[in-house]
Design an enzyme around this catalytic site. Structure first.
Site, PDB file in Angstrom:
ATOM      1  CD  GLU A 178      -2.542  -0.270 -42.066  1.00  0.00           C
ATOM      2  OE1 GLU A 178      -3.707  -0.688 -42.034  1.00  0.00           O
ATOM      3  OE2 GLU A 178      -2.147   0.575 -42.901  1.00  0.00           O
ATOM      4  CG  ASP A 179       5.517   0.944 -43.709  1.00  0.00           C
ATOM      5  OD1 ASP A 179       6.455   0.230 -43.303  1.00  0.00           O
ATOM      6  OD2 ASP A 179       5.625   1.726 -44.670  1.00  0.00           O
TER       7      ASP A 179
END
Length: 467
Positions: free
Chosen positions: A175-176
């Site tokens: 996600e990041d």
């Protein structure tokens, strides 16, 4: 699954074996027996893209393995392995409770079915690709089967908790995405990636059949580090979790040494989603592997520039002193002979050995070079052949491992009769490699029995305290 090392061929200077029992760990920052775990610091991720034992035995009888090819002390301490508490990885222990504002589906799973359902749920939500999801499921089953082989009574708890935290970390990075600097310092807070990796890999080691060779030399090296000297370990390399294996075998005796270690790591372990959380817990010098330098021709020049930046970081570290650098001059992991199926350390690249040696010599700090042998391929062997694509399959098993260091190598003495620098480079590299081979033979004999030694070898029982 941590650090895969590479060759320094693109770098230039100008730009007593001990058998272990598993340690007991309590929650928080303190290990059982008063061994402190010192938190590190978080890291600036400015390098874009993706580059990156306490188990008292009633009898500790050592063995000395002798022969024309090998000699080292071996110390069995395996009788008490059933008393070992193998703790599960808990998100609360690692500091995950300080992270907020994101899904914790994996951490809420109460059983295997719910954990695997969370994978499907994250795919449906668009947070995971189907390819990564497939690899996560495969990793789960392989890890589960390996831990179950250990026979520990709390295996189910360990499997669920460890895989839940691993999946949580992998999803977080998907996600990041985290980017590694040329020199990456292990992330210890707010989430302790180092201890996460330690506790994840720990259940895969059969400490009853695991050995350390010449432990006294590790104590000597640790004393040199405390005096400000630099240490370089030229090692063979067999599995992704090699850094964790080293740390787990030495964490009860040489905690200062292992937390100072810096691993020369290839780009694959800082780009593969399944590797990255484990790599984040290690001190790394991130480089592009020689074996994969030309996979994409248009990126070759960029990779070389990145390696130059990493070289400068390496030089700066060595100038500070008190550094211990681990590097595999073969440029990657060992693989079995395609004809015989036998495993042995891959040949060293003489340029890599020489470039690293010259970096040490030119640092202005006293430096020491040691050969290090590792035998651990059974736990997580690499693919039979080098793969260009990121995302290899992980086969995992529960097995004993070995680590053995040889005495310091003196370049001037070894190359005294050489006629020119090129000959000296080759002679020294071969001498380091031959020393690794000898220690590897010791580990093979200790772990698999004496069939690895010739008929002239003998085993002598000795008394040798390992603490």
């Amino acid at each position: 699954m941590s650090s895969s090392v590479v060759s320094l061929n693109y770098w230039t200077a100008t730009s007593s074996a001990v058998k272990l029992s598993a340690p007991i760990r309590t929650t928080g920052w303190l290990a059982e027996g008063g061994v402190p775990v010192t938190p590190g610091s978080s890291v600036d991720s400015g390098f874009g893209g993706g580059i990156w034992l306490h188990c008292p035995a009633r009898s500790r009888r050592g063995r000395e393995i002798r022969g024309s090819k090998a000699r080292a002390m071996v110390q069995p301490v395996g009788k008490c392995w059933r008393g070992v508490i193998r703790r599960a990885v808990l998100a609360s222990d690692m500091g995950a409770e300080e992270e907020v504002g994101r899904s914790r589906c994996f951490l809420r799973a109460r059983n295997e079915e719910e954990l695997l359902f969370c994978i499907s749920k994250e795919v449906e939500a668009g947070n995971l690709s189907s390819d990564i999801a497939t690899k996560l499921e495969e990793l789960y089953y392989n890890y589960r089967d390996a831990v179950m082989q250990s026979g520990v009574p709390n295996a189910t708890e360990i499997i669920l908790s460890n895989m839940a935290v691993a999946f949580d970390r992998i999803l977080l990075d998907v996600e990041d995405p985290f980017s590694f600097c040329p020199y990456h310092k292990a992330i210890r807070e707010p989430f302790d990636y180092y201890m996460f990796g330690q506790n994840y890999v720990r259940p895969l080691i059969d400490f009853r059949t695991s050995f350390i060779g010449n432990l006294s030399l590790f104590f000597d090296m640790e004393e040199k580090l405390k005096k400000g000297h630099n240490i370089v370990l030229f090692s063979n390399h067999q599995t992704e979790p090699d850094p964790a294996f080293i740390s787990l075998l030495l964490e009860r005796t040489n905690s200062y040494f292992i937390e100072k270690m810096v691993f020369v790591a290839g780009d694959r372990v800082v780009t593969d989603p399944l590797c990255k959380p484990f790599s984040m817990g290690r001190n790394l010098i991130c480089v592009y592997s020689k074996k994969h330098m030309h996979d994409i021709p248009e990126l070759v020049e960029m990779k070389r520039r990145a390696n130059t930046r990493s070289l400068k970081e390496m030089a700066l570290l060595l100038r500070r002193g008190s550094q211990v650098i681990w590097i595999a001059p073969s440029g990657g992991r060992d693989r079995p002979d395609p004809l015989t199926g036998q495993w042995h350390p891959a040949p060293f690249d003489a340029s890599s050995v020489d470039n690293m040696r010259r970096l040490v010599d030119h640092s202005g700090v006293v430096g020491h070079i040691y050969p290090l042998a590792m035998l651990c391929y059974e736990v997580m062997p690499p693919p039979p052949e080098v793969e260009k694509q990121i995302g290899e399959r992980r086969k995992i098993s529960f097995h004993g491992i070995g680590l053995s260091v040889a005495p310091e190598m003196n370049y001037d003495e070894i190359t005294a009769g050489c006629e020119n620098p090129e000959m000296a480079k080759e002679v020294f590299s071969q001498a380091v490699y031959d020393s690794v081979i000898k220690q590897y033979s010791v580990l093979k004999a200790a772990i698999y029995g004496c069939q690895g030694l010739n008929a002239s070898n003998s085993v002598v029982s000795l008394s040798q305290p390992w603490f």
